[in-house]
Design a protein around this motif. Structure first.
Motif, short mmCIF file in Angstrom:
data_model
loop_
_atom_site.label_atom_id
_atom_site.label_comp_id
_atom_site.label_asym_id
_atom_site.label_seq_id
_atom_site.Cartn_x
_atom_site.Cartn_y
_atom_site.Cartn_z
N VAL A 1 6.91 23.13 -2.69
CA VAL A 1 5.46 22.94 -2.81
C VAL A 1 5.15 21.56 -3.37
CG1 VAL A 1 3.36 23.81 -3.91
CG2 VAL A 1 5.08 25.42 -3.06
N PHE A 2 5.95 21.13 -4.35
CA PHE A 2 5.76 19.80 -4.93
C PHE A 2 5.92 18.73 -3.85
CE2 PHE A 2 7.02 15.93 -7.01
CZ PHE A 2 6.29 15.90 -8.20
N ALA A 3 6.99 18.82 -3.06
CA ALA A 3 7.26 17.84 -2.01
C ALA A 3 6.17 17.86 -0.94
CB ALA A 3 8.63 18.09 -1.38
N LEU A 4 5.67 19.06 -0.60
CA LEU A 4 4.63 19.18 0.42
C LEU A 4 3.34 18.48 -0.03
CD1 LEU A 4 4.02 20.44 3.18
CD2 LEU A 4 3.23 22.49 2.00
N ALA A 5 2.94 18.71 -1.27
CA ALA A 5 1.73 18.04 -1.79
C ALA A 5 1.95 16.54 -1.91
CB ALA A 5 1.36 18.64 -3.14
N PHE A 6 3.13 16.14 -2.36
CA PHE A 6 3.47 14.73 -2.53
C PHE A 6 3.38 13.98 -1.20
CE2 PHE A 6 7.03 11.59 -2.56
CZ PHE A 6 6.46 10.67 -3.41
N ILE A 7 4.00 14.53 -0.15
CA ILE A 7 4.00 13.88 1.16
C ILE A 7 2.59 13.88 1.77
CG2 ILE A 7 4.90 14.05 3.52
CD1 ILE A 7 7.48 15.18 2.32
N SER A 8 1.84 14.93 1.53
CA SER A 8 0.47 15.02 2.08
C SER A 8 -0.42 13.93 1.50
CB SER A 8 -0.12 16.40 1.80
OG SER A 8 0.63 17.42 2.42
N THR B 1 0.83 -1.21 0.00
CA THR B 1 0.00 0.00 0.00
C THR B 1 0.86 1.25 0.00
OG1 THR B 1 -1.74 -1.16 1.23
CG2 THR B 1 -1.81 1.24 1.24
N LEU B 2 1.92 1.25 0.81
CA LEU B 2 2.82 2.40 0.86
C LEU B 2 3.49 2.64 -0.49
CD1 LEU B 2 4.29 4.63 2.43
CD2 LEU B 2 5.96 2.90 3.17
N VAL B 3 3.94 1.57 -1.13
CA VAL B 3 4.58 1.69 -2.45
C VAL B 3 3.60 2.25 -3.47
CG1 VAL B 3 5.66 0.43 -4.34
CG2 VAL B 3 6.25 -0.14 -1.98
N LEU B 4 2.37 1.72 -3.49
CA LEU B 4 1.37 2.20 -4.43
C LEU B 4 0.96 3.64 -4.15
CD1 LEU B 4 -0.95 -0.95 -4.67
CD2 LEU B 4 0.68 -0.12 -6.37
N ALA C 1 0.76 9.08 -5.64
CA ALA C 1 0.97 10.47 -5.22
C ALA C 1 1.96 11.17 -6.15
CB ALA C 1 1.48 10.50 -3.78
N GLY C 2 3.02 10.45 -6.57
CA GLY C 2 3.98 11.05 -7.48
C GLY C 2 3.37 11.39 -8.82
N GLY C 3 2.57 10.44 -9.39
CA GLY C 3 1.94 10.69 -10.68
C GLY C 3 0.93 11.82 -10.63
N THR C 4 0.12 11.84 -9.55
CA THR C 4 -0.90 12.88 -9.42
C THR C 4 -0.27 14.25 -9.20
OG1 THR C 4 -2.44 11.25 -8.48
CG2 THR C 4 -2.96 13.59 -8.14
N THR C 5 0.73 14.31 -8.34
CA THR C 5 1.39 15.59 -8.08
C THR C 5 2.07 16.12 -9.34
OG1 THR C 5 1.80 14.82 -5.81
CG2 THR C 5 2.93 16.82 -6.51
N TYR C 6 2.67 15.22 -10.12
CA TYR C 6 3.30 15.63 -11.37
C TYR C 6 2.25 16.16 -12.35
CZ TYR C 6 5.99 15.42 -15.69
OH TYR C 6 6.60 15.74 -16.88
#
Length: 418
Positions: free
Chosen positions: A147-154, A119-122, A127-132
């Motif tokens: 900002v990219f990293a903040l949204a990605f981690i969230s 689940t964490l890997v997915l 999150a990476g694809g959506t944030t990109y």
């Protein structure tokens, strides 16, 4: 259903579980409205708000509108469900996982741990694809790494928090936590759908649509509870002064054995090219745009392909969930047989043939439900937001939760006699 809930509320232990579940529901709905830092909500509405069909529409339904708002719980339980399906498929292919699944509680805990890791890997990948995609669509308030990293981690934190809430509901609440989260998210959008439906001036069409919706609910309940029971007889055997066997039982085969999974798989696969194009291709060629247009389920070719995929996944899942050879072998070992059928291979052939016929009926049922929003929308010339897929999930979860409540109340009644 309401009588069962009323009786369960009178039991102090069950009442605590119900209250805990309701608090978890409130937390899930709160997270569906908490915006992810660094994302412009107005720009998100322009990019995603207009897409109410396809996979985005289904994602928006099972997340209670969180996906269209790109909220903290935008992915909901999606990564966890996908991880569970992957582990379930790997259990058949990998001998070690199959052994763990047969080791009882300890094996189940280890498999759950592996499911969390997947689940964490997915969640990281999604999150990476959506944030990109949001970065490419100029949805982020500032196009910089912070900002990219903040949204990605969230997004990742939100997905893992939803998974934790689901596990807490399963452990300390009532029913299956993951299923109940999807249930409450879908139900939360009912008032919005009712308001948009009442906004139409043609009340005759609205009344007919509501009547058809009630009929669909009854049809879904009937098919969800429907099963074929194959009678099994056990031969008598004597051990000392005791006689064993001689009783008759049955093997239940559910009509909708695969549940809603074939619909989700089919829609995911048919929407995959468009999703990848939106993520990584800025200006697709005219040929590729035409191909994507044909693959949409609103196009006749896409609708036919959608139905074919539903049938394919329904039969594929039935072969995984129902193993005629293993059942026939277990019956033979236990001295059981199907009346009129010889033990061994004839029994497995009979079970396989029966399961194929039942799966065909279930696949037809799923295809009708999946295409119902498209058909009703074309007939009544109005968008139908609450589709057959959502209806199937809501009905299935409600029936399963009521069954669990009834079984827990039955256990407590028996305790008084022990």
């Amino acid at each position: 259903m309401f009588k069962t809930l009323k009786n369960a509320w009178r039991v102090p232990e069950l009442r605590k579980k119900i209250i805990f579940t309701l608090w978890m529901f409130a937390l899930v709905r709160l997270g569906a409205h908490v915006p992810v830092p660094g994302i412009d909500p107005i720009a998100v509405e322009q990019v995603l708000g207009q897409n109410s069909n396809g996979m985005l529409g289904l994602m928006n339904a099972i997340t209670g509108g969180a996906f269209s708002q790109m909220a903290l719980f935008a992915f909901g339980v999606g990564p966890y469900i996908t991880a569970s399906i992957i582990i379930q498929l790997l259990t058949i292919a990998i001998t070690r996982l199959e052994e763990l699944s047969k080791e009882g509680e300890d094996g189940r805990k280890k498999i759950n741990k592996y499911t969390r890791y997947v689940t964490l890997v997915l969640a990281i990948m999604q999150a990476g694809g959506t944030t990109y995609m949001l970065y490419q669509s100029n949805v982020l308030v500032e196009k910089n790494l912070l900002v990219f990293a903040l949204a990605f981690i969230s997004f990742i934190a939100g997905s893992m928090l939803v998974m934790w809430i689901g596990e807490q509901i399963t452990e300390k609440g009532i029913g299956n936590g993951i299923s109940l989260i999807i249930f409450i998210n879908i139900v939360s959008r009912l008032p919005q759908g009712a308001i948009s439906l009442l906004a139409y001036d043609n009340y005759v069409k609205v009344a007919i649509l509501v009547l058809l919706f009630v009929i669909m609910i009854g049809f879904t309940v009937l098919m969800s509870l429907g099963e074929r029971r194959i009678s099994v007889q056990y031969a008598k055997r004597v051990a000392g002064r005791k006689v064993y066997g001689g009783q008759s039982q049955n093997i239940p085969i559910k009509v909708n054995l695969a549940g809603v999974l074939p619909v989700i798989f089919a829609m995911s696969l048919i929407q995959f090219p468009e999703t990848i194009t939106n993520l990584f291709v800025k200006t697709p060629s005219e040929f590729w745009q035409t191909a994507i247009q044909w693959l949409r389920w609103s196009h006749p070719f896409g609708a036919v392909l959608y139905v074919v995929l539903i049938f394919a996944f329904a039969f594929f899942y039935s072969t995984i969930a129902f193993n005629p050879v293993e059942i026939a072998a277990n019956l033979k070992k236990g001295g059981g047989f199907i009346p009129g059928i010889r033990p061994g291979k004839p029994t497995s052939d009979y079970l396989s043939k029966t399961a194929t016929h039942i799966t065909l009926m279930g696949a037809i049922f799923l295809a009708i439900l999946a295409l119902s929003p498209l058909v009703l929308g074309a007939i009544f010339k109005m968008p139908v937001q609450f589709g057959g897929t959502s209806l199937l999930i809501v009905v299935g979860v409600a029936l399963e939760t009521v069954k669990q409540l009834e079984s827990q109340m039955l256990m407590r009644h028996y305790k008084g006699f022990l």
